[in-house]
Design a protein around this motif. Structure first.
Motif, PDB file in Angstrom:
ATOM      1  N   LEU A   1      43.162  41.750  47.698  1.00 23.14           N
ATOM      2  CA  LEU A   1      43.778  41.484  46.465  1.00 23.14           C
ATOM      3  C   LEU A   1      44.613  42.695  46.025  1.00 23.14           C
ATOM      4  O   LEU A   1      45.319  43.491  46.869  1.00 23.14           O
ATOM      5  N   ILE A   2      43.828  42.533  44.933  1.00 19.00           N
ATOM      6  CA  ILE A   2      44.072  43.705  43.891  1.00 19.00           C
ATOM      7  C   ILE A   2      43.863  45.484  44.656  1.00 19.00           C
ATOM      8  O   ILE A   2      43.646  46.311  44.234  1.00 19.00           O
ATOM      9  N   LYS A   3      41.914  44.842  45.262  1.00 21.84           N
ATOM     10  CA  LYS A   3      41.793  46.578  45.929  1.00 21.84           C
ATOM     11  C   LYS A   3      42.323  47.206  47.437  1.00 21.84           C
ATOM     12  O   LYS A   3      42.496  48.499  46.543  1.00 21.84           O
ATOM     13  N   GLY A   4      42.664  46.190  47.983  1.00 17.82           N
ATOM     14  CA  GLY A   4      43.440  45.996  48.672  1.00 17.82           C
ATOM     15  C   GLY A   4      45.233  47.352  48.173  1.00 17.82           C
ATOM     16  O   GLY A   4      45.651  48.083  49.108  1.00 17.82           O
ATOM     17  N   THR A   5      45.782  46.984  47.170  1.00 17.74           N
ATOM     18  CA  THR A   5      46.854  47.421  46.262  1.00 17.74           C
ATOM     19  C   THR A   5      46.704  49.005  46.004  1.00 17.74           C
ATOM     20  O   THR A   5      47.600  49.944  46.224  1.00 17.74           O
ATOM     21  N   ILE A   6      45.541  48.822  44.871  1.00 17.89           N
ATOM     22  CA  ILE A   6      45.602  50.193  44.064  1.00 17.89           C
ATOM     23  C   ILE A   6      43.606  50.189  44.342  1.00 17.89           C
ATOM     24  O   ILE A   6      43.422  52.004  44.575  1.00 17.89           O
ATOM     25  N   GLY A   7      42.630  49.932  45.731  1.00 23.27           N
ATOM     26  CA  GLY A   7      42.005  50.578  45.947  1.00 23.27           C
ATOM     27  C   GLY A   7      40.898  50.624  45.536  1.00 23.27           C
ATOM     28  O   GLY A   7      39.887  50.852  45.539  1.00 23.27           O
ATOM     29  N   LEU A   8      40.754  49.442  44.298  1.00 22.63           N
ATOM     30  CA  LEU A   8      39.768  49.112  43.425  1.00 22.63           C
ATOM     31  C   LEU A   8      39.789  47.830  42.378  1.00 22.63           C
ATOM     32  O   LEU A   8      40.577  47.147  43.269  1.00 22.63           O
ATOM     33  N   GLY A   9      38.807  47.556  41.984  1.00 29.49           N
ATOM     34  CA  GLY A   9      38.710  46.463  41.973  1.00 29.49           C
ATOM     35  C   GLY A   9      38.043  45.025  42.205  1.00 29.49           C
ATOM     36  O   GLY A   9      38.024  43.959  41.683  1.00 29.49           O
ATOM     37  N   LEU A  10      37.363  45.152  43.288  1.00 30.29           N
ATOM     38  CA  LEU A  10      37.176  43.453  44.111  1.00 30.29           C
ATOM     39  C   LEU A  10      35.566  43.348  43.088  1.00 30.29           C
ATOM     40  O   LEU A  10      35.942  42.046  43.162  1.00 30.29           O
ATOM     41  N   PRO A  11      34.437  44.284  42.745  1.00 36.63           N
ATOM     42  CA  PRO A  11      33.750  43.175  42.213  1.00 36.63           C
ATOM     43  C   PRO A  11      33.988  42.988  40.473  1.00 36.63           C
ATOM     44  O   PRO A  11      33.397  42.122  40.088  1.00 36.63           O
ATOM     45  N   ALA A  12      34.368  44.264  39.733  1.00 31.73           N
ATOM     46  CA  ALA A  12      35.004  43.118  38.328  1.00 31.73           C
ATOM     47  C   ALA A  12      35.708  42.224  38.805  1.00 31.73           C
ATOM     48  O   ALA A  12      35.618  41.017  37.717  1.00 31.73           O
ATOM     49  N   VAL A  13      36.898  42.086  39.197  1.00 29.05           N
ATOM     50  CA  VAL A  13      37.529  40.866  39.513  1.00 29.05           C
ATOM     51  C   VAL A  13      37.221  39.995  39.494  1.00 29.05           C
ATOM     52  O   VAL A  13      36.635  38.497  38.858  1.00 29.05           O
ATOM     53  N   SER A  14      36.048  40.058  40.978  1.00 34.15           N
ATOM     54  CA  SER A  14      35.224  38.519  41.236  1.00 34.15           C
ATOM     55  C   SER A  14      33.925  38.231  40.138  1.00 34.15           C
ATOM     56  O   SER A  14      34.216  36.923  39.854  1.00 34.15           O
ATOM     57  N   MET A  15      33.666  38.888  39.513  1.00 33.00           N
ATOM     58  CA  MET A  15      32.562  38.556  38.326  1.00 33.00           C
ATOM     59  C   MET A  15      33.235  38.258  37.178  1.00 33.00           C
ATOM     60  O   MET A  15      32.400  37.243  36.316  1.00 33.00           O
TER      61      MET A  15
END
Length: 245
Positions: free
Chosen positions: A14-28
């Protein structure tokens, strides 16, 4: 455990889709609150690989990007093979504390970075150094952010070129991470490719919803909340590891 993983990747997507980044950082950041960094990084393999390939090949011109950024890519590969940092699974305290520091730095960078200086005239000698540090930190934390993302943004690329260059760097680092995890298995922490594949589904659904949210709320406001949250999460991880909380 499956429900928790689905929730984490749905939020990260959801965060990556909204602002284009953050999937690995948030997941980890969220996964390592309940499982080891090694296990968390292994769950990232398939979701990260698919989304990064999508990002890389969406516009074409992949070969020209490789020709331009091959020193960066070589640096990432070398850094992932000979890391100067404690690697995932072999020094759990350092891995988690280092990941917390990376998330906090990423959050500070996102909040404070307005206009990056133009470093394009120095990229010939900077690229392999930045790549090495990015690769070394990938196998130490499971996330490639600092210093690769700020470096690529400092080259003042056109928007589509920047997105593809990030996809190229992320794809390379994810392949290196997958190879590292496969070559350095832990007996009590096997790589769960089935759960990693399951995690791809909520990540893609989250990305789809995030794109819809992007048009409904001010992006800058959401970005500020996101980066503040990363700083708080990173500082919490550091404080927890050193025994302050």
């Amino acid at each position: 455990m499956i429900a928790f993983v689905i929730g984490v990747f749905a939020l990260a997507g959801l965060i990556k889709g909204t602002i284009g980044l953050g999937l690995p950082a948030v997941s980890m950041g969220l996964l390592t609150m309940v499982i080891s960094p090694f296990q968390a990084a292994s769950l990232l393999i398939i979701p990260s690989m698919v989304t990064n390939f999508w990002q890389l090949f969406a516009e074409g011109r992949v070969l020209s990007l490789i020709r331009r950024f091959w020193p960066l890519l070589v640096g990432i590969i070398i850094g992932s093979v000979w890391s100067i940092f404690p690697t995932l699974g072999h020094s759990e305290f350092h891995s988690e504390a280092l990941l917390g520091g990376m998330l906090a730095l990423y959050g500070l960078y996102g909040l404070c970075a307005k206009k990056m200086p133009n470093l394009s005239r120095h990229d010939r000698w900077l690229a392999p150094i930045i790549g090495y540090l990015g690769g070394a930190l990938t196998v130490a934390t499971g996330v490639v952010v600092i210093p690769v993302v700020p470096y690529l943004q400092s080259l003042h690329l056109k928007r589509d070129d920047l997105v593809q260059a990030l996809g190229l760097a992320f794809t390379t680092s994810t392949l290196c991470l997958a190879f590292f995890l496969q070559q350095n298995p832990l007996a009590d922490q096997p790589i769960d490719y089935t759960l990693s594949a399951i995690a791809l589904i909520p990540a893609l659904i989250g990305m789809g919803l995030g794109k819809k949210i992007r048009y409904r709320i001010p992006e800058q406001k959401f970005r500020k909340i996101f980066f503040v949250g990363l700083i708080a999460l990173g500082l919490y991880m550091i404080a927890h590891q050193v025994g302050w909380i």
